[in-house]
Scaffold this active site. Structure first.
Site, PDB file in Angstrom:
ATOM      1  N   VAL A 134      37.936 -13.924 -49.550  1.00 45.11           N
ATOM      2  CA  VAL A 134      38.953 -12.707 -49.612  1.00 45.11           C
ATOM      3  C   VAL A 134      38.926 -11.818 -50.808  1.00 45.11           C
ATOM      4  O   VAL A 134      39.004 -12.050 -51.794  1.00 45.11           O
ATOM      5  CB  VAL A 134      40.368 -13.026 -49.148  1.00 45.11           C
ATOM      6  CG1 VAL A 134      41.286 -11.790 -48.797  1.00 45.11           C
ATOM      7  CG2 VAL A 134      40.566 -14.073 -48.156  1.00 45.11           C
ATOM      8  N   GLU A 192      25.246  -3.383 -43.711  1.00 47.59           N
ATOM      9  CA  GLU A 192      24.253  -4.377 -43.426  1.00 47.59           C
ATOM     10  C   GLU A 192      23.446  -3.569 -42.159  1.00 47.59           C
ATOM     11  O   GLU A 192      23.986  -2.415 -41.578  1.00 47.59           O
ATOM     12  CB  GLU A 192      24.680  -5.534 -42.618  1.00 47.59           C
ATOM     13  CG  GLU A 192      25.571  -6.151 -43.667  1.00 47.59           C
ATOM     14  CD  GLU A 192      25.772  -7.533 -43.576  1.00 47.59           C
ATOM     15  OE1 GLU A 192      24.713  -8.208 -42.879  1.00 47.59           O
ATOM     16  OE2 GLU A 192      26.262  -8.446 -44.496  1.00 47.59           O
ATOM     17  N   ASP A 203      35.475  -7.925 -40.142  1.00 43.66           N
ATOM     18  CA  ASP A 203      35.247  -8.644 -41.581  1.00 43.66           C
ATOM     19  C   ASP A 203      36.711  -8.584 -42.159  1.00 43.66           C
ATOM     20  O   ASP A 203      37.505  -9.587 -42.702  1.00 43.66           O
ATOM     21  CB  ASP A 203      34.497  -7.744 -42.412  1.00 43.66           C
ATOM     22  CG  ASP A 203      34.357  -8.386 -43.930  1.00 43.66           C
ATOM     23  OD1 ASP A 203      33.773  -9.392 -43.980  1.00 43.66           O
ATOM     24  OD2 ASP A 203      34.978  -7.747 -44.793  1.00 43.66           O
ATOM     25  N   LYS A 207      40.044 -11.547 -43.073  1.00 41.39           N
ATOM     26  CA  LYS A 207      40.407 -11.520 -44.463  1.00 41.39           C
ATOM     27  C   LYS A 207      42.043 -11.576 -44.071  1.00 41.39           C
ATOM     28  O   LYS A 207      42.811 -12.126 -44.811  1.00 41.39           O
ATOM     29  CB  LYS A 207      40.136 -10.603 -45.301  1.00 41.39           C
ATOM     30  CG  LYS A 207      38.549 -10.796 -45.644  1.00 41.39           C
ATOM     31  CD  LYS A 207      37.986  -9.661 -46.350  1.00 41.39           C
ATOM     32  CE  LYS A 207      36.529  -9.676 -46.708  1.00 41.39           C
ATOM     33  NZ  LYS A 207      35.643  -8.531 -47.023  1.00 41.39           N
TER      34      LYS A 207
END
Ligand code: HSE
Length: 433
Positions: A134, A192, A203, A207
């Site tokens: 994280v 990316e 993502d 987290k």
């Protein structure tokens, strides 16, 4: 007193993070040994492409057989930086079975199936540390698991994805459109080639699940996290935010309900006032606000990604796990004793900024206000501007007081059915006030 027999470390993955871990282990070997009380030795490195040249790593340590490495039996700590669900999960649980503790940076796995890992670690009396999972270098997991273990955390509010923060920052400060800002993030190596995990909020949601679980001592999985990305944020949203003295950030918000009987976790773009410390988090930086009963408000800020920052977090864990090994002890394991249920998004109470395109004629404002009233959503401010082209339409911006998300959804659904409402241009939550 320094032990002379080294602690043996197996590295699974030698990409951007793994290679930095190996480099720092070598260059800082003496300091690490002094801090741990024993030397640490890289005993094997599992990779997918063995032919790749890896500066500073003895080629004799390279293997493609990660499973054989974790089964060796003489490995003290496995550092897992390969990511993904499988084979990472099986490798970690096998490492525990064969005597190793684990340091992992694998947020996807921890958010998806942390319970399996925690249970395996506990069953075998091993450590599972994951600071790097994280917000990169920022110490967050250890402060929540250890420093704040005597307090009661009520809220965690943060920017935990650097790519989306970079994009929104560019839209805000350079006036870029979403696509232009994404292209810039890609060119600079933040985004990316397939940016889905970042821009769609996956993502950040992983987290958020990890942080909520630790903060509230309960189990929160990725599926429990309400998720909205930034792909629909427009330049007009940023302009509206600026008019209100706000900016737009992708926030991860984990909250204990007011009655204390449940928790919620969500990721979505939100307007926050420029006076809020999170508003000044620029470019690809991360920052997390933790609100605890006794400690008050704490803010953690720093680089949330990148090889060296993430390796810093991995090495901090490695030192802690090695110290535990020498003391024949383990650090904190899973703490899910509260067993608080995770509430649905409809239960979340916050404020909203709604932009509508409406017919510009008598009675429309009253009609719109009535819909809000019927759903129990109280209006704070209304701003209306007739269009210059005289097409009989006006842009109406409504900012509400705090209301449950379900009530706002009901309001918007009813507004869409009004003939006089030509379109709902955007809905954005307002946080941090
Ligand atoms: N892609 C992430 C970010 C870093 O942009 O913050 C890894 O979690």
């Amino acid at each position: 007193m320094m032990r002379t027999r080294p602690l043996k470390v197996a590295l699974l993955g030698c990409g951007v993070v793994g290679s930095e871990v190996a480099r720092i282990m070598t260059t800082h070997a003496e300091d690490l040994a002094a801090r741990i009380g024993a030397p640490v030795e890289l005993a094997g490195v599992a990779v997918r492409r063995p032919s790749k040249v890896r500066a500073g790593i003895d080629p004799a340590l390279i293997t493609t057989d990660a499973m054989a490495l974790v089964k060796r039996g003489d490995i003290d700590v496995v550092v897992e930086v390969i990511g993904g669900i499988e084979p990472a999960r099986t490798l970690i649980t096998t490492a525990f079975e064969h005597g190793a503790s684990v340091v992992s940076a694998n947020k996807a796995l921890l958010a998806e199936d942390g319970t399996t890992l925690y249970e395996a670690a506990e069953r075998h009396g091993r450590d599972l540390y994951f600071e790097a999972a994280v917000a990169g270098a920022i110490p967050l997991v250890r402060p929540l698991r250890e420093s704040l273990a005597g307090d009661k955390v009520n809220r965690v509010l943060g920017i935990v994805n650097g790519t989306t923060n970079f994009i929104l920052d560019r839209m805000d400060t350079a006036g870029s459109g979403y696509s232009e800002a994404l292209d810039e993030a890609t060119a600079l190596g933040y985004a990316e080639a397939d940016p889905t995990a970042d821009v769609e909020g996956f993502d950040a949601a992983a987290k958020a699940a990890i942080l909520a679980g630790i903060a509230f001592h309960t189990r929160v999985r990725l599926d429990d996290v309400h998720r909205e990305g930034i792909t629909e944020v427009t330049s007009a949203d940023l302009a509206s935010a600026q008019k209100m003295g706000c900016t737009v950030k992708l926030l991860a918000i984990c909250e204990r309900a007011a009655d204390g009987l449940s928790v919620t976790a969500r990721v979505h773009p939100a307007m926050i006032p420029l006076s809020h410390p999170l508003a000044s988090v620029r470019e690809a930086y991360n920052a997390v606000f933790v609100e605890a009963e006794a400690a008050g408000r704490l803010m953690f800020y720093g680089p949330g990604a990148g090889g060296a920052p993430t390796a810093s977090a991995v090495l901090g864990d490695l030192v802690a796990v090695c110290r535990n090994k020498l003391a024949d002890a383990t650090g904190p394991g899973e703490s899910a004793y509260t067993q608080l249920p995770v509430g649905a998004m409809g239960e979340v109470v916050t404020r909203y900024h709604i932009s509508l395109d409406v017919a510009d004629k008598p009675g429309v404002l009253a009609q719109v206000a009535t819909v809000f009233a019927e759903h129990g959503v109280s209006i704070d401010t209304v701003r209306q501007k007739g269009r210059q082209d005289g097409d009989g339409e006006a842009a109406l911006v409504v900012v509400t007081h705090r209301a449950p998300d379900a009530a706002l959804s009901g309001t918007v659904e009813a507004l869409r059915k009004l003939d006089t409402v030509r379109g709902v241009a955007s809905i954005m939550r307002v946080e941090g006030e």
